[in-house]
Every structure is written in C-alpha cells, then in structure tokens.
Motif scaffolding. Structure first.
Motif, PDB file in Angstrom:
ATOM      1  N   ASP A  95     -27.281  25.008  29.820  1.00 24.49           N
ATOM      2  CA  ASP A  95     -28.503  24.281  29.477  1.00 24.49           C
ATOM      3  C   ASP A  95     -28.392  22.891  30.092  1.00 24.49           C
ATOM      4  OD1 ASP A  95     -30.509  22.698  28.199  1.00 24.49           O
ATOM      5  OD2 ASP A  95     -30.602  24.186  26.592  1.00 24.49           O
ATOM      6  N   ARG A  96     -29.216  22.625  31.082  1.00 23.32           N
ATOM      7  CA  ARG A  96     -29.109  21.390  31.853  1.00 23.32           C
ATOM      8  C   ARG A  96     -29.375  20.149  31.010  1.00 23.32           C
ATOM      9  NH1 ARG A  96     -29.703  21.210  37.204  1.00 23.32           N
ATOM     10  NH2 ARG A  96     -31.263  19.541  37.051  1.00 23.32           N
ATOM     11  N   LYS A  97     -30.172  20.271  29.954  1.00 23.27           N
ATOM     12  CA  LYS A  97     -30.539  19.110  29.145  1.00 23.27           C
ATOM     13  C   LYS A  97     -29.513  18.789  28.071  1.00 23.27           C
ATOM     14  CE  LYS A  97     -34.334  18.250  31.336  1.00 23.27           C
ATOM     15  NZ  LYS A  97     -34.423  17.027  32.183  1.00 23.27           N
ATOM     16  N   LEU A  98     -28.567  19.677  27.852  1.00 23.89           N
ATOM     17  CA  LEU A  98     -27.520  19.431  26.865  1.00 23.89           C
ATOM     18  C   LEU A  98     -26.299  18.823  27.549  1.00 23.89           C
ATOM     19  CD1 LEU A  98     -27.636  22.668  24.672  1.00 23.89           C
ATOM     20  CD2 LEU A  98     -28.804  20.481  24.302  1.00 23.89           C
ATOM     21  N   VAL A 141     -26.636  16.126  35.471  1.00 17.01           N
ATOM     22  CA  VAL A 141     -26.120  15.086  36.377  1.00 17.01           C
ATOM     23  C   VAL A 141     -24.828  15.525  37.070  1.00 17.01           C
ATOM     24  CG1 VAL A 141     -27.133  13.307  34.900  1.00 17.01           C
ATOM     25  CG2 VAL A 141     -24.701  13.881  34.649  1.00 17.01           C
ATOM     26  N   LEU A 142     -24.335  16.718  36.783  1.00 16.81           N
ATOM     27  CA  LEU A 142     -23.053  17.160  37.314  1.00 16.81           C
ATOM     28  C   LEU A 142     -23.191  17.780  38.698  1.00 16.81           C
ATOM     29  CD1 LEU A 142     -21.546  18.920  34.155  1.00 16.81           C
ATOM     30  CD2 LEU A 142     -21.292  16.529  34.860  1.00 16.81           C
ATOM     31  N   SER A 143     -22.125  17.685  39.472  1.00 17.51           N
ATOM     32  CA  SER A 143     -22.058  18.372  40.762  1.00 17.51           C
ATOM     33  C   SER A 143     -21.845  19.863  40.528  1.00 17.51           C
ATOM     34  CB  SER A 143     -20.902  17.822  41.587  1.00 17.51           C
ATOM     35  OG  SER A 143     -19.656  18.145  40.975  1.00 17.51           O
ATOM     36  N   GLY A 144     -21.982  20.639  41.604  1.00 19.02           N
ATOM     37  CA  GLY A 144     -21.783  22.080  41.484  1.00 19.02           C
ATOM     38  C   GLY A 144     -20.382  22.433  41.024  1.00 19.02           C
ATOM     39  N   GLY A 145     -19.380  21.699  41.536  1.00 14.01           N
ATOM     40  CA  GLY A 145     -18.011  21.974  41.132  1.00 14.01           C
ATOM     41  C   GLY A 145     -17.758  21.699  39.664  1.00 14.01           C
ATOM     42  N   LEU A 146     -18.326  20.604  39.143  1.00 14.93           N
ATOM     43  CA  LEU A 146     -18.147  20.284  37.729  1.00 14.93           C
ATOM     44  C   LEU A 146     -18.881  21.276  36.833  1.00 14.93           C
ATOM     45  CD1 LEU A 146     -18.371  16.371  37.749  1.00 14.93           C
ATOM     46  CD2 LEU A 146     -16.330  17.825  37.654  1.00 14.93           C
ATOM     47  N   GLY A 161      -8.237  37.575  26.670  1.00 18.78           N
ATOM     48  CA  GLY A 161      -7.090  38.119  27.384  1.00 18.78           C
ATOM     49  C   GLY A 161      -7.388  38.341  28.857  1.00 18.78           C
ATOM     50  N   LEU A 162      -8.674  38.483  29.177  1.00 20.49           N
ATOM     51  CA  LEU A 162      -9.098  38.761  30.549  1.00 20.49           C
ATOM     52  C   LEU A 162     -10.263  37.855  30.895  1.00 20.49           C
ATOM     53  CD1 LEU A 162      -9.205  40.597  33.148  1.00 20.49           C
ATOM     54  CD2 LEU A 162     -10.810  42.045  31.867  1.00 20.49           C
ATOM     55  N   LEU A 163     -10.161  37.176  32.037  1.00 15.99           N
ATOM     56  CA  LEU A 163     -11.255  36.358  32.550  1.00 15.99           C
ATOM     57  C   LEU A 163     -11.808  37.054  33.780  1.00 15.99           C
ATOM     58  CD1 LEU A 163     -12.835  33.657  32.376  1.00 15.99           C
ATOM     59  CD2 LEU A 163     -11.131  32.685  33.951  1.00 15.99           C
ATOM     60  N   ILE A 164     -13.116  37.370  33.773  1.00 21.41           N
ATOM     61  CA  ILE A 164     -13.740  37.995  34.934  1.00 21.41           C
ATOM     62  C   ILE A 164     -14.801  37.046  35.490  1.00 21.41           C
ATOM     63  CG2 ILE A 164     -13.223  40.329  34.187  1.00 21.41           C
ATOM     64  CD1 ILE A 164     -16.074  40.682  33.314  1.00 21.41           C
ATOM     65  N   LEU A 165     -14.831  36.947  36.810  1.00 19.34           N
ATOM     66  CA  LEU A 165     -15.691  35.974  37.469  1.00 19.34           C
ATOM     67  C   LEU A 165     -16.445  36.653  38.616  1.00 19.34           C
ATOM     68  CD1 LEU A 165     -12.457  34.705  37.317  1.00 19.34           C
ATOM     69  CD2 LEU A 165     -13.824  32.621  37.347  1.00 19.34           C
ATOM     70  N   ASP A 166     -17.742  36.424  38.677  1.00 20.55           N
ATOM     71  CA  ASP A 166     -18.578  36.986  39.738  1.00 20.55           C
ATOM     72  C   ASP A 166     -18.832  35.909  40.788  1.00 20.55           C
ATOM     73  OD1 ASP A 166     -20.132  38.772  41.147  1.00 20.55           O
ATOM     74  OD2 ASP A 166     -21.915  38.490  39.908  1.00 20.55           O
ATOM     75  N   GLU A 167     -18.270  36.097  41.987  1.00 21.36           N
ATOM     76  CA  GLU A 167     -18.435  35.147  43.094  1.00 21.36           C
ATOM     77  C   GLU A 167     -18.183  33.704  42.600  1.00 21.36           C
ATOM     78  OE1 GLU A 167     -18.886  36.026  46.113  1.00 21.36           O
ATOM     79  OE2 GLU A 167     -19.842  37.978  46.143  1.00 21.36           O
ATOM     80  N   PRO A 168     -16.971  33.402  42.140  1.00 19.54           N
ATOM     81  CA  PRO A 168     -16.718  32.111  41.477  1.00 19.54           C
ATOM     82  C   PRO A 168     -16.940  30.891  42.356  1.00 19.54           C
ATOM     83  CG  PRO A 168     -14.658  33.264  41.932  1.00 19.54           C
ATOM     84  CD  PRO A 168     -15.766  34.241  42.184  1.00 19.54           C
ATOM     85  N   SER A 169     -16.876  31.038  43.682  1.00 19.57           N
ATOM     86  CA  SER A 169     -17.030  29.877  44.561  1.00 19.57           C
ATOM     87  C   SER A 169     -18.463  29.644  45.015  1.00 19.57           C
ATOM     88  CB  SER A 169     -16.135  30.035  45.801  1.00 19.57           C
ATOM     89  OG  SER A 169     -14.779  30.006  45.443  1.00 19.57           O
ATOM     90  N   THR A 170     -19.409  30.428  44.501  1.00 23.62           N
ATOM     91  CA  THR A 170     -20.796  30.281  44.924  1.00 23.62           C
ATOM     92  C   THR A 170     -21.286  28.851  44.705  1.00 23.62           C
ATOM     93  OG1 THR A 170     -21.335  32.582  44.452  1.00 23.62           O
ATOM     94  CG2 THR A 170     -23.165  31.041  44.496  1.00 23.62           C
ATOM     95  N   GLY A 171     -21.837  28.248  45.760  1.00 28.77           N
ATOM     96  CA  GLY A 171     -22.427  26.919  45.654  1.00 28.77           C
ATOM     97  C   GLY A 171     -21.440  25.773  45.660  1.00 28.77           C
ATOM     98  N   LEU A 172     -20.150  26.059  45.856  1.00 30.01           N
ATOM     99  CA  LEU A 172     -19.143  24.994  45.821  1.00 30.01           C
ATOM    100  C   LEU A 172     -18.779  24.550  47.229  1.00 30.01           C
ATOM    101  CD1 LEU A 172     -16.663  26.264  43.085  1.00 30.01           C
ATOM    102  CD2 LEU A 172     -18.763  24.934  42.815  1.00 30.01           C
ATOM    103  N   ASP A 173     -18.535  23.233  47.378  1.00 24.27           N
ATOM    104  CA  ASP A 173     -18.055  22.733  48.660  1.00 24.27           C
ATOM    105  C   ASP A 173     -16.556  23.043  48.768  1.00 24.27           C
ATOM    106  OD1 ASP A 173     -16.491  20.679  47.375  1.00 24.27           O
ATOM    107  OD2 ASP A 173     -18.294  19.449  47.229  1.00 24.27           O
TER     108      ASP A 173
END
Length: 322
Positions: A95-98, A141-146, A161-173
């Motif tokens: 939520d961008r406003k929070l 106000v955060l960057s894509g990485g933050l 116990g398990l972390l799953i990530l879909d294309e975790p680097s999307t949009g990151l420099d």
C-alpha cells in the motif's frame, strides 16, 4: 524430508475470451528442493515457471499431479501450507500510502499476529532488511530496491520455512539486484532458509545451488549450474555466414564436428575451441563473416536442449483468479 516435492504436475488454462483455446502451461513437471537450498526455475516468458510458482504459492491447484511443501499437499491443505510459506510476488503488493511499518504490521494481522509479538517480529525483520531507521517512511517515496526489501520483510515476518520469489529482480537496478542477492545469501547461510525462485536472468540462475530449466511446460535440464554447463562438452563457437545450412553441412563433413543452425548462425561445441577456429577459417575463408568463442553458459544449455535461443518475449498465459 525434502522441503518441496513436485510430482508430475500439469496445468492447463481453459479457453476464455482472451485465450481462444485451452493452453497447456505445464506438461508433467517433476523436481524436488532440498532443505537449505536455493533452487531456481529458469525459463523464458511462457515457459511455465510462473504457473509453477502460482501452484506452489497456493494461488490455484494443478490440473493433475501434486506438490508437497514440508510434506503438506498444496491443493488439499492450502491454508496449512501458507503458514510454512513466505511469498514475494513479481507484482508489488504494498500500500503506497502507508508507511513501511504499517505495511508490515498489516501483513502480520493476516497471520494472526498481534501485540508485543507482532511488534518484536516487525522490528526484527525490518532491521534484518536494513529498513528499521526508515520504518515511518511512506512506501510511495521508496526506490524500487527498497520496496523489494519491504516485500521481503512481509514474506519473512511469520518465520516461514520456505521463501518463494517470482522474478525477484524485476524493476531493480544492478546495485539493488546485488543487495537483494547478498541478503538472500545471508538468509541461506545464517538462518538455513530454503529459497525457491523463478527467473529469466542467466546470472541470477547461476547464483542458485540447483536449476531446473523450463521450456514450453517441460523441464529440459536439471542440475547445478556447473553440472549443466559441463554437459556442453567444450567451448562454444558461433559462426556468422550468409549460408548457414551449407556451412553446417560442410563443417560436419570435413571435421566430423557436430553443429547446428540457431537463429541464422552456426553453433559448434568443441574442446579447445581457440585451436579449432584457425582450422575453420582456413577451410572456409569465403563463407565466414564473423566467428566468436565463449565458455558455456546456461543459455548454451538451453540452446542445446531446445534448438533455439533463450528468448523472453512470448506472451504469458492470462493471470488467473486466485
């Protein structure tokens, strides 16, 4: 016990207005993920990796086959599976406003966390991802990485116990991508976290302990990046020529060297390629316009298994409703 067991999973998207005919996104996929391992699903868009991610994250059940996470069937007991999972989707879920802290606390409420326990856990994960000092900043106000770090904090809040990530680097420099992978490495090495991710980036897949390469709903290769590249059998020589089929045939006839035409170029796998290139140039001086030499990559593995280059432009199946 393996953290993830996938057995002969298939999934077909039914025909809709947008999808005129049913589409088989997965066609009998089998693999397992060991505890404490970083496992990658590598493939082009439309290859099936995001469909596999949605099944493992309990967004929907497979058409056939089954998947177990810590021994729990994802289709039969999705609520129980979700307690074991941290999920970072490709599309932002903030939520961008929070503020950062408000986003994390709302995530905790979804898992039934309240009071002092939620406060302690929120602080711990925000310190872990380096965001405690910015906890009162609004997400907008955060960057894509933050923002990606906030997504990770949300996924880790309930100690999965398990972390799953879909294309975790999307949009990151590039810098943010390095930071992300440094953090994922810490999760593996310091906390023994098991990670499963999807990616279309070769360098990202190279960082995984093991990789399953998907193409058109099938696993075409599975193993460590080193093992997969070792299967290439030497250096990779790529030859540009006006008549690739003719050159390929003549190379095989003169040198008994297996070659293939890939996207208009002739591709040869050869030990000590630097020694072979002068012979090649000397034998066919009028047919070669350019020659390149490289060590095997995961893209070369993909080419060897599929006969074409790794591309990422094919349309993916429509996003299903959860």
């Amino acid at each position: 016990m393996d953290a993830v067991i996938v057995q002969n999973i298939a999934h077909t998207y039914p025909a809709t207005r947008a999808l005129k005919t049913p589409r088989a996104a997965l066609r009998g996929v089998t693999f397992s993920v060991r505890p404490g391992e970083v496992f990658g699903l590598l493939g082009p868009n439309g290859g099936g990796k995001t469909t596999a991610f949605h099944i493992l994250s309990t967004v929907f059940a497979p058409t056939s086959g089954r998947a177990l996470i810590f021994g729990i069937d994802v289709a039969q007991n999705p609520a129980q599976v979700r307690k074991q999972l941290g999920v970072v989707f490709q599309a932002p879920s903030l939520d961008r406003k929070l503020t950062i802290q408000e986003n994390v606390r709302h995530q905790g409420h979804l898992y039934g966390l309240r009071g002092d326990d939620l406060t302690r856990r929120s602080r711990r994960v925000l310190e872990r991802v380096g965001l405690w000092d910015r906890r009162n900043d609004r997400v907008e106000v955060l960057s894509g990485g933050l923002k990606r770090r906030v997504e990770l904090a949300k996924g880790l809040l309930h100690r999965p116990g398990l972390l799953i990530l879909d294309e975790p680097s999307t949009g990151l420099d590039p810098g943010a991508r390095r930071d992300l992978w440094d953090y994922l490495k810490e999760l593996k090495e310091e906390e023994g976290m098991t990670l499963l991710l999807t990616t279309h980036l070769m360098d990202e897949a190279d960082r995984c302990d093991r990789v399953a390469i998907l193409n058109e709903g099938l696993i075409v290769a599975l193993g460590t990046p080193v093992e997969l590249k070792r299967d290439i059998g030497g250096d990779v020589i790529t030859v540009e020529t006006p008549d690739p089929e003719n050159l390929r045939s003549r190379i095989e006839s003169k040198f008994s060297a297996a070659s293939q035409v890939v996207d208009g170029s002739v591709r040869i796998e050869r030990q000590n390629g630097h020694e072979f290139i002068p012979q090649l140039v000397g034998a066919f001086p009028g047919l070669l316009t350019a020659v390149t030499l490289g060590k095997p990559t995961l893209e070369d593995v993909f080419i060897k298994k599929t006969g074409h280059r790794f591309w990422t432009t094919e349309a993916s199946p429509p996003n299903p409703s959860p």
